[in-house]
Write an enzyme that holds these catalytic residues in place. Structure first.
Site, PDB file in Angstrom:
ATOM      1  N   ASP A  84       0.803  -1.098  -0.005  1.00 44.40           N
ATOM      2  CA  ASP A  84       0.026  -0.006   0.070  1.00 44.40           C
ATOM      3  C   ASP A  84       0.670   1.234   0.025  1.00 44.40           C
ATOM      4  O   ASP A  84       1.901   1.292   0.522  1.00 44.40           O
ATOM      5  CB  ASP A  84      -1.084  -0.047   1.237  1.00 44.40           C
ATOM      6  CG  ASP A  84      -1.883   1.045   1.257  1.00 44.40           C
ATOM      7  OD1 ASP A  84      -2.688   1.229   0.205  1.00 44.40           O
ATOM      8  OD2 ASP A  84      -2.464   1.426   2.273  1.00 44.40           O
ATOM      9  N   HIS A  85       0.394   2.350  -0.910  1.00 40.90           N
ATOM     10  CA  HIS A  85       1.091   3.675  -0.810  1.00 40.90           C
ATOM     11  C   HIS A  85       2.465   3.594  -0.834  1.00 40.90           C
ATOM     12  O   HIS A  85       3.424   4.172  -0.200  1.00 40.90           O
ATOM     13  CB  HIS A  85       0.756   4.348   0.605  1.00 40.90           C
ATOM     14  CG  HIS A  85      -0.823   4.957   0.392  1.00 40.90           C
ATOM     15  ND1 HIS A  85      -1.099   5.971  -0.168  1.00 40.90           N
ATOM     16  CD2 HIS A  85      -1.769   4.411   1.136  1.00 40.90           C
ATOM     17  CE1 HIS A  85      -2.364   5.968   0.001  1.00 40.90           C
ATOM     18  NE2 HIS A  85      -2.833   5.509   0.696  1.00 40.90           N
ATOM     19  N   GLU A 136      -3.798   6.276  -7.393  1.00 44.31           N
ATOM     20  CA  GLU A 136      -4.350   7.703  -6.535  1.00 44.31           C
ATOM     21  C   GLU A 136      -4.450   8.839  -7.805  1.00 44.31           C
ATOM     22  O   GLU A 136      -3.861   9.572  -7.565  1.00 44.31           O
ATOM     23  CB  GLU A 136      -3.897   8.047  -5.258  1.00 44.31           C
ATOM     24  CG  GLU A 136      -4.891   8.719  -4.348  1.00 44.31           C
ATOM     25  CD  GLU A 136      -4.187   9.209  -3.092  1.00 44.31           C
ATOM     26  OE1 GLU A 136      -4.151  10.096  -2.685  1.00 44.31           O
ATOM     27  OE2 GLU A 136      -3.854   8.036  -2.374  1.00 44.31           O
ATOM     28  N   HIS A 182      -6.846  10.150   5.085  1.00 43.97           N
ATOM     29  CA  HIS A 182      -6.107   9.454   5.910  1.00 43.97           C
ATOM     30  C   HIS A 182      -5.927   9.855   7.343  1.00 43.97           C
ATOM     31  O   HIS A 182      -5.883  11.497   7.429  1.00 43.97           O
ATOM     32  CB  HIS A 182      -4.982   9.241   5.254  1.00 43.97           C
ATOM     33  CG  HIS A 182      -4.723   8.646   3.964  1.00 43.97           C
ATOM     34  ND1 HIS A 182      -5.107   7.015   4.081  1.00 43.97           N
ATOM     35  CD2 HIS A 182      -4.255   8.821   2.840  1.00 43.97           C
ATOM     36  CE1 HIS A 182      -5.157   6.704   2.816  1.00 43.97           C
ATOM     37  NE2 HIS A 182      -4.491   7.812   2.087  1.00 43.97           N
ATOM     38  N   VAL A 236      -8.425  -0.970   5.526  1.00 43.56           N
ATOM     39  CA  VAL A 236      -8.775  -0.608   6.848  1.00 43.56           C
ATOM     40  C   VAL A 236      -7.341  -0.740   7.741  1.00 43.56           C
ATOM     41  O   VAL A 236      -6.475  -1.573   7.540  1.00 43.56           O
ATOM     42  CB  VAL A 236      -9.773  -1.826   7.502  1.00 43.56           C
ATOM     43  CG1 VAL A 236     -11.235  -1.642   6.790  1.00 43.56           C
ATOM     44  CG2 VAL A 236      -9.143  -3.153   7.318  1.00 43.56           C
ATOM     45  N   ASN A 237      -7.422   0.266   8.715  1.00 43.54           N
ATOM     46  CA  ASN A 237      -6.090   0.082   9.656  1.00 43.54           C
ATOM     47  C   ASN A 237      -6.825   0.303  11.052  1.00 43.54           C
ATOM     48  O   ASN A 237      -6.796  -0.759  11.688  1.00 43.54           O
ATOM     49  CB  ASN A 237      -5.285   1.338   9.179  1.00 43.54           C
ATOM     50  CG  ASN A 237      -3.858   1.225  10.066  1.00 43.54           C
ATOM     51  OD1 ASN A 237      -3.368   0.423  10.825  1.00 43.54           O
ATOM     52  ND2 ASN A 237      -2.846   2.083   9.412  1.00 43.54           N
TER      53      ASN A 237
END
Length: 285
Positions: A84-85, A136, A182, A236-237
């Site tokens: 991710d990212h 994104e 975020h 989800v985090n």
């Protein structure tokens, strides 16, 4: 590309879009997280995408990625491993040689033209290694542990017009900004532009799957509405980590280490199972 039909993330999210449900994609920081996530997926007969921030590569020299990939291979349900990212080009190229099924090529900290150029180049690099990609358009506001590079940059909402440009880069998954952020939403809670999400979904024409970022503290009805609006991948985090972290803070000084870890896994599994029910992936494996 024919090989994409064999890619685990691509398969999982294609089935989710067709089935009208979301696939939970939690961030794994340690072995306990991976074990709890997989246990939840098997208990709920649900597909799963295990995600990691780039931090996991540098912290463990890739060992955590290999552990997640092994757990995914051994599982009785479909599980993919996703980065991710990823915002650093050199790190993305390093990650492409690790057992990731997919990578988020996040160049959103650049202005649009540069974002598109770099995204296109890195998508090609990943595709050559049979790794599918996410990007994104716009810029999701805020920052979390692992993606602080964009925390001080102004958020930019995704427009339907941008979708075409990003689809043209060859990406498979699109992470739009439509009011999601975020980090924390504060007492007001999330204020999302569902009409913008619908316009983005229409603009994709089914060519890419939609990924939802910034779900901290999402109520169940908001999550379900996003999925109904076309979201397939649900990052989800905090939603699945909060109770685990509270457990560590409360019990670290009194429990033996082995019991602390085992009980921690149960907390992750419990929260994961709840989110699988919310997102509608229970029983879909």
């Amino acid at each position: 590309m024919e090989w994409k039909k064999q890619n685990k993330t691509y398969q999982i999210l294609t089935a989710a879009e067709k089935g009208g449900y979301g696939v939970v994609a939690p961030i794994a920081y340690n072995i306990e997280g991976i074990i709890g996530m997989v246990a939840a997926a098997e208990a709920k007969s649900s597909p799963l995408i295990i995600q990691m921030f780039p931090w996991a590569l540098t912290f463990s020299n890739g060992l955590l990625v290999h552990a997640a990939a092994q757990a995914a291979r051994d599982a009785s349900v479909p599980i993919a491993v996703h980065l991710d990212h990823a915002q650093d080009e050199a790190l993305i190229k390093r990650a492409a040689d690790l057992p990731f099924d997919s990578i988020m090529v996040d160049m959103s900290h650049y202005e649009m033209d540069e974002n598109l150029r770099k995204t296109r180049e890195l998508v090609e690099y990943c595709n050559e290694r049979r790794i599918t990609t996410e990007a994104e358009p716009g810029r999701i506001e805020g920052g979390e542990d692992g993606i602080a590079d964009t925390a001080d940059l102004e958020g930019k909402l995704t427009t339907a017009e941008q979708v075409e440009s990003f689809v043209a880069t060859g990406i498979d998954f699109l992470a739009p900004a439509f009011g999601n952020v975020h980090g924390e939403y504060g007492s007001r809670g999330p204020v999302l532009e569902y009409e913008r999400l619908e316009a983005i979904r229409i603009a994709t024409g089914g060519r890419v799957r939609i990924a939802l970022h910034g779900t901290n503290d999402f109520p169940e009805d908001v999550m379900k509405r996003c999925i109904k609006g076309g979201v397939s991948k649900v990052n989800v985090n905090k939603l699945i980590l909060d109770d685990y972290l509270q457990h560590l803070k409360k019990n670290a000084s009194t429990m033996s280490l082995t019991v602390l870890l085992e009980e921690g896994v149960k907390e992750v599994q419990r929260m994961m199972e709840w989110q699988m029910d919310v997102c509608g992936s229970t029983g879909k494996a």
